[in-house]
Design an enzyme around this catalytic site. Sequence first.
Site, short mmCIF file in Angstrom:
data_model
loop_
_atom_site.label_atom_id
_atom_site.label_comp_id
_atom_site.label_asym_id
_atom_site.label_seq_id
_atom_site.Cartn_x
_atom_site.Cartn_y
_atom_site.Cartn_z
N ARG A 237 12.28 8.49 -24.18
CA ARG A 237 13.12 8.62 -25.35
C ARG A 237 13.39 7.24 -25.94
O ARG A 237 13.34 6.24 -25.22
CB ARG A 237 14.46 9.26 -24.95
CG ARG A 237 15.00 10.15 -26.04
CD ARG A 237 16.32 10.77 -25.69
NE ARG A 237 16.49 11.11 -24.29
CZ ARG A 237 17.69 11.16 -23.69
NH1 ARG A 237 18.77 10.85 -24.37
NH2 ARG A 237 17.79 11.49 -22.43
N CYS B 199 6.37 -24.98 -37.02
CA CYS B 199 5.06 -25.18 -37.66
C CYS B 199 5.23 -25.45 -39.15
O CYS B 199 5.64 -26.54 -39.52
CB CYS B 199 4.14 -24.02 -37.37
SG CYS B 199 2.42 -24.52 -37.40
N HIS C 298 4.33 -23.68 -31.61
CA HIS C 298 5.06 -22.40 -31.65
C HIS C 298 5.75 -22.13 -30.31
O HIS C 298 5.16 -21.46 -29.44
CB HIS C 298 4.09 -21.26 -31.96
CG HIS C 298 3.57 -21.30 -33.35
ND1 HIS C 298 4.14 -20.60 -34.39
CD2 HIS C 298 2.53 -21.98 -33.89
CE1 HIS C 298 3.48 -20.82 -35.50
NE2 HIS C 298 2.49 -21.67 -35.23
N GLU D 291 7.98 -20.09 -29.63
CA GLU D 291 8.32 -18.67 -29.45
C GLU D 291 7.32 -17.93 -28.57
O GLU D 291 7.67 -16.95 -27.92
CB GLU D 291 8.46 -17.96 -30.81
CG GLU D 291 7.17 -17.72 -31.60
CD GLU D 291 6.73 -18.89 -32.47
OE1 GLU D 291 7.16 -20.02 -32.20
OE2 GLU D 291 5.94 -18.66 -33.42
N1 GLN Z 1 -0.08 -23.65 -42.89
C1 GLN Z 1 0.31 -24.67 -42.00
C2 GLN Z 1 -0.87 -25.33 -41.31
O1 GLN Z 1 -1.95 -24.77 -41.29
C3 GLN Z 1 1.28 -24.17 -40.96
C4 GLN Z 1 0.68 -23.19 -40.02
C5 GLN Z 1 1.71 -22.38 -39.26
O2 GLN Z 1 2.88 -22.35 -39.64
N2 GLN Z 1 1.28 -21.68 -38.22
O3 GLN Z 1 -0.75 -26.40 -40.78
#
Ligand code: GLN
Length: 540
Positions: free
Chosen positions: A239, A381, A507, A509
């Site tokens: 559920r 980023c 990143h 995260e």
């Molecule tokens: N567009 C940006 C770069 O290529 C940031 C990429 C992102 O935020 N993953 O560096």
Amino acid sequence: MAKYLFITGGVVSSLGKGLTAASIGQILINRGLTIRMQKMDPYLNIDPGTMSPFQHGEVYVTDDGTETDLDLGHYERFTNQPTSHKSNYTAGSIYWNVLQKERRGDYLGATIQMIPHITDEIKSCIHSLDEEDVDIIICEMGGTVGDIEGLTFLEAIRQIGLEEGPENVMYIHLTYVPYIQAAGEVKTKPTQQSVAKLREIGILPHVLICRTEVPLTDEVLNKLSLFSNVPLQAVIEERDVAHTIYELPLVLAKQKLDDLILSNFELTRPPAQLEQWQNIVNNIIEPKGKIRIGVVGKYSELQDAYKSIFEAIHHGGIAHKHTIETIKIPAEELEEGKQVEAFNNIEGILVPGGFGARGIEGKINAIKIARENGIPFLGICLGLQCAIIEFARHGCALKNANTTEANQETPHPVVCLMEEQEEVVDLGGTMRLGSWPCVIEQNSKTATAYGTLKIHERHRHRYEVNNKYRSVLEEKGLLFSGLSPDSKLVEIMELKDHPWFIATQFHPEFKSTPLHPHPLFKAFVGAAIERHSCNKQISV
Ligand code: GLN
């Protein structure tokens, strides 16, 4: 020799197959088993790296730099173990391998066919996880039973059942049991038909996991068992969870799904140790307080586009026993200063990654508000790149500073294409990807957050801070608190004169889990709680 647990989905998509697979992984690890997790995606893209977030949600990046399906994020968050390129294959990558072998002449003149060549390739990808000491490989089949593109995958896993024998292979079918409001009852027919479709292929599910919004009565469970030919105790109710997705392993363990799996595989292990997991859930259900964090992205309407970011924010909350309400703020609406009242009563601002020019000016405006008002800020980023642009424009008087991704003609290209990217033509798999080392500056808030000076984090980008502007930015109070070991690439920045303002080129995260909240998210949420307790408001 590993055992194989295959998870298929029936009736409709979006049932949470990835979460269910990840939860099963969690419980089996807690039974002392060594597992590996894998997702098969039947679409023709080589990987999801080139797909739009509108199509596919977030692209999850592994340590080894593979751009993968977001379900791998669930796998890592629930199991605390890294995935790799072996954890995600698409039909496109399977065909690609087969066609390359054909060109090389590996098939010695044979006619290349779906069966056996494509199915053999799928099987070898699944078997590739059968490494020493692995007890169970959990393999999730993307898509829904009945999809044309999924047929070769189902045929391949049927064959594995025959080849490995019944005590080594198990099929779990996740299905949907809808509640029909007008009739006032739940319906089992879609499940019956979905199981019939599986049986047509030659797969007899051992377990049915039934997604439902309402409790299933004994009568319904009996009916599902009878018509699907699945023993009653193997018809599991799943559920909708009341508070958090992290309840799911507990829900499944309560119905003894792990016992069913172990007995089918003729394995004996001590009972699952789920206390730690239960504690996480308790912290979520009974928090000490609540704060609000604004996420300024360009896909604000999409649940899945920033999946790992939202999860990592919640992990930060778990670390402080706080609930976090995430407020999605559409970046474009912040352009020309519109909607700034959206930041009232927000204790932290996060600007996530992204590509292309759309929304960049709005993100920069959000960062200006965070910087000028002392609001805790975490940039990721593109979020770091926008923070650099904002500081260059407003803190260093570099008028019209920009990233060359948004404006090739900018007089101050404070963010520009990395040298190694200049010759790159293909889009797929060509960014700076995966885990790279970073050295942290000792006297920094970043060092305090991490508690260590050497880290590895995952990347996915083509652009970087332009080294020519480093000294002018530093002179005005920006600290490059994390660099690549050769000091050539900026990995982390922070502002000296601000309560908590950190941005990363990588990143973080992707490495956060509920058991081990990422240090930066933990510190960011901590700073936001601090701000909340001071009851500070913005002035714009
Ligand atoms: N567009 C940006 C770069 O290529 C940031 C990429 C992102 O935020 N993953 O560096």
